[in-house]
Write a protein that holds these residues in place. Structure first.
Motif, mmCIF file in Angstrom:
data_model
loop_
_atom_site.group_PDB
_atom_site.id
_atom_site.type_symbol
_atom_site.label_atom_id
_atom_site.label_comp_id
_atom_site.label_asym_id
_atom_site.label_seq_id
_atom_site.Cartn_x
_atom_site.Cartn_y
_atom_site.Cartn_z
ATOM 1 N N ARG A 234 0.809 -1.221 0.000
ATOM 2 C CA ARG A 234 0.000 0.000 0.000
ATOM 3 C C ARG A 234 0.838 1.265 0.000
ATOM 4 O O ARG A 234 0.365 2.309 -0.409
ATOM 5 N N VAL B 27 -14.242 1.663 9.743
ATOM 6 C CA VAL B 27 -14.564 1.538 8.322
ATOM 7 C C VAL B 27 -14.697 0.056 8.005
ATOM 8 O O VAL B 27 -13.777 -0.722 8.267
ATOM 9 N N ALA B 29 -14.419 -2.383 5.358
ATOM 10 C CA ALA B 29 -13.962 -2.547 3.980
ATOM 11 C C ALA B 29 -14.650 -3.754 3.351
ATOM 12 O O ALA B 29 -14.896 -3.792 2.149
ATOM 13 N N LYS B 53 -12.626 -3.912 -3.218
ATOM 14 C CA LYS B 53 -12.045 -4.900 -4.129
ATOM 15 C C LYS B 53 -10.633 -5.302 -3.714
ATOM 16 O O LYS B 53 -10.318 -6.488 -3.618
ATOM 17 N N SER B 54 -9.791 -4.296 -3.455
ATOM 18 C CA SER B 54 -8.406 -4.614 -3.079
ATOM 19 C C SER B 54 -8.365 -5.354 -1.756
ATOM 20 O O SER B 54 -7.520 -6.238 -1.557
#
Ligand SMILES: Nc1ncnc2c1ncn2[C@@H]1O[C@H](COP(=O)(O)OP(=O)(O)O)[C@@H](O)[C@H]1O
Ligand SMILES: [Mg+2]
Lengths: 237, 249
Positions: A234, B27, B29, B53-54
């Motif tokens: 990331r 959050v 995801a 998606k990731s």
């Protein structure tokens, strides 16, 4: 399902990843250094400077000893004996050659400080160069690299840069001082020069520079290797 | 019922949830994702940016750990694997393709492709032969010794595809493989993936918001805000395409 025979309690044929020989990590490290030569030079410059400084101090002490002998052999200070301690740490012997007591103490301090600064400096530049490469490290982990492979890779890299940096630094530090004394005082000084001690210091400097580089890289390397691949990938640089 | 039982699923997820804590805000995801993917399928995971998606890619690929829920690869619960088994899985069973290619910049195309083979302990001769063959398969037989910086985006992605196939994985996971490519190059990459799926039988799971992917997918999984909205077979999709285009962005 492709379950291989002979493996203990089958997890759907999933096996354990093999540990690679150090040679593989060595090959990749060597290429990383030769290709990113500029980056490597910056990282190694910290080691280079502190080790050069170390050798300047050593050469100066040896020269002071030689000067004392040249001026008044009776009053010259006998150097520290070759014992286990002085063989392992020839700097002690080099510093003991200096007849000026205050300068002896000050040099010892400078040596310790320069090595400390060197370690902090290398840790810092390794942290930087490791952070720059998080993505690459994450990719390698996706491709099957074990954490220990990443650690080995980074330690070897740092060690190699430390070796090169301290080789160059020690030769240059000693060389500059020898040339300087040659010009200032002339060749007669070298008749009384304790070359053996000086060369012992040279070898010691290279070894200590390399070791410090490896030690300084341990924390950054472990930190990078432990990162989960997703987090490593990331990072945007 | 009975046919359901013998059907071989290469990837299954159950109640898969991933949450991130940002300050005092949570959050989600991914929320309770249930997926069953058959061996040899070409699956597209479609959804707008930020839909998860990731995150799903990372969970299926064993690149991150879920907050709760389970991922099964070949019916093995991934949470049960230790670091060595996980590394083996990443090395042998799964190939990864990324939006940003993620090639190792100091290595040539061939070296990039053979790197996973080094981790698999293959001998150098075998490695070279296989690496060359893979690069020929993706149409880069002439570019073996080029560095990534000397290749175009499309070529870099081809190298990455060749690399993903290095150890004959059962699954290739792709995260927006066409995201950084122009329209035409993206199309070529999609066609290449489809060909490899057909010829080599490798399961392809691709996260994307590239609608060109629909044409080649066996099934499309629509995801939004971390939840599966619907799962459709390709034949059923063409009809709704207009509606979908309205949803994008
Ligand atoms: N490491 C993270 N820390 C915090 N939030 C994250 C992290 N990764 C993803 N998210 C959040 O999770 C959601 C899904 O992200 P992601 O899976 O990257 O979406 P996509 O790939 O579909 O664009 C987004 O809201 C994103 O901000
Ligand atoms: Mg994404």
């Amino acid at each position: 399902m492709a379950s291989e025979a002979g493996q203990p309690p089958s997890k759907g044929g999933i096996q354990r990843q093999i540990k690679l020989p150090l040679r593989q990590a060595f090959k990749i490290s060597l290429r990383n250094i030769t290709i990113r030569l500029g980056r490597a030079a910056i990282t190694a410059s910290g080691t280079f400077l502190s080790i050069a400084f170390l050798m300047v101090v050593c050469t100066q002490a040896v020269a002071m000893g030689a000067m004392a002998i040249a001026q008044n052999p009776e009053q010259a200070r006998p150097p520290a004996e070759w014992t286990v301690k002085t063989v392992l740490f020839p700097i002690i012997r080099a510093l003991s050659l200096n007849p000026d007591e205050i300068m002896r103490a000050r040099s010892a301090w400078l040596v310790v400080m320069s090595l400390l600064v060197c370690t902090v400096g290398i840790t810092n530049s390794m942290l930087m160069s490791v952070t720059e490469r998080f993505r690459e490290i994450g990719t390698m982990k996706c491709l099957g690299a074990l954490d220990r492979f990443i650690v080995n890779l980074l330690l070897i890299e740092s060690g190699l840069m430390g070796l090169l940096g301290s080789l160059a630094g020690s030769v240059l530090g000693m060389g500059v001082m020898v040339v300087w004394y040659r010009l200032q005082i002339g060749t007669r000084l070298f008749a009384h020069f304790d070359w053996l001690t000086l060369f012992a210091c040279l070898i010691f400097s290279v070894v200590i520079g390399t070791l410090l580089s490896i030690v300084a890289a341990i924390l950054p390397a472990i930190r990078a290797a432990k990162l989960p691949p997703a987090a490593a990938l990331r990072t945007e640089i | 019922m009975a046919t359901e039982m013998v059907q071989e699923y290469i990837v299954r997820t159950r109640d898969l949830t991933k949450q991130y804590q940002l300050g005092d805000q949570t959050v989600y995801a991914l929320r309770d994702v249930k997926l069953d993917i058959r061996r040899g399928e070409y699956i597209s995971i479609m959804g707008p940016s930020g839909s998860g998606k990731s995150t799903l890619f990372n969970m299926i690929g064993g690149l991150d750990k879920p907050t709760s829920g389970t991922v099964f690869i070949d019916e093995v619960d991934m949470a049960q694997l230790d670091a060595f088994e996980l590394a083996w899985l990443r090395c042998r069973k799964i190939g990864y393709i990324f939006q940003t290619f993620n090639l190792i910049p100091v290595m040539t195309a061939l070296e990039n492709v053979t790197l996973p083979m080094i981790f698999a302990g293959m001998s150098s001769d075998e490695m070279l032969e296989k690496g060359v063959k893979l690069l020929e398969t993706v149409g880069l037989g002439e570019r073996l010794h080029h560095k990534p910086a000397q290749l175009s985006g499309g070529q870099q992605q081809r190298v990455a595809i060749a690399r993903s196939l290095a150890n004959d994985p059962a699954i290739v996971l792709a995260d927006e493989p066409t995201g950084n490519l122009d329209l035409r190059t993206g199309k070529e990459i999609i066609e290449l993936l489809r060909r490899l799926n057909k010829e080599q039988g490798v399961t392809i799971i691709s996260a994307t918001h590239d609608l060109k992917m629909i044409d080649v997918s066996d099934r499309v999984i629509w995801i939004r805000d971390g939840r599966i909205e619907r799962i459709e077979n390709r034949e059923d999709i063409e009809l709704r395409l207009g509606e979908v285009e309205g949803e994008e962005e």
